[in-house]
Design an enzyme around this catalytic site. Sequence first.
Site, PDB file in Angstrom:
ATOM      1  N   SER A 138       0.887  -1.443   0.066  1.00  0.00           N
ATOM      2  CA  SER A 138      -0.007   0.042   0.273  1.00  0.00           C
ATOM      3  C   SER A 138       0.575   1.570   0.134  1.00  0.00           C
ATOM      4  CB  SER A 138      -0.833  -0.491   1.574  1.00  0.00           C
ATOM      5  OG  SER A 138      -1.474   1.139   1.509  1.00  0.00           O
ATOM      6  N   TYR A 151      -1.773   0.592  10.587  1.00  0.00           N
ATOM      7  CA  TYR A 151      -1.946  -0.504   8.997  1.00  0.00           C
ATOM      8  C   TYR A 151      -0.442   0.173   7.873  1.00  0.00           C
ATOM      9  CZ  TYR A 151      -3.646  -1.034   4.530  1.00  0.00           C
ATOM     10  OH  TYR A 151      -3.681  -1.131   2.895  1.00  0.00           O
TER      11      TYR A 151
END
Length: 246
Positions: A138, A151
């Site tokens: 990501s 995250y």
Amino acid sequence: MTSRKTVLVLGGSSDIGRAAARAFAKAGYDVGLAGRDAAALEPDAADLRARYSIEANTLKFDVLDTATFESFAGGLPALPDVVVSIVGLLGVQVQAESDLAHATTIMRSNYEGPSLILGLFAEKFLARGNGTIVGVSSVAGDRGRSSNYVYGSAKAGFSAFLSGLRGRASRGGVHVVTVKPGFVRTKMTEGMKLIGPLTVDAPVVGDAILQAVERKTDVVYVSGTWRLVMFIIKALPEAVFKKLKF
């Protein structure tokens, strides 16, 4: 057994997992769909078989159950040509700040589990002398932001793992790809405020994964705009960056 290439999609029940499976099946790959509920994946496998005249099967795989990784990889009918890991968990940042169990699940789902299973397959590919590993990371891992640093930190670790593995594995004929999708319209992001020009649909990510495998690309920002955005964000001085509310 067929002479077609094979791909194993870990996280096959996710929107991006389904999109990747369709992209590879359309390109003529036999597909293995792996997820926590293998039976729930059967309709998708049946659709791939009917639509693209390839073989598709389902397998049970839990990214948090690391004790089963050896038996999972060793129990496959055949070692695939490509393994794609799309497993992950966005989680809730505010909850993770005080709930250690939730933070642990986020970190293990996005870093520990994906890294360990791909490292295991890399060893098998290196022993064979070929293969492709794909990890969906990501842009959140490019720099820790206050709104999702639990995250983001896990994805940063995953990206670093893939980078190191790529350097080592490339000397043994194994290609390792890091994919950074940015914002994607999926069930995981439903309800979130997404930025239109920086957001893509899952099929775009699926196609980008296939292209990266076929073109032997190392790192892919699915939207080229994200590469520029993250270049700017990473260049900001820490004194400025920490004051930003995003």
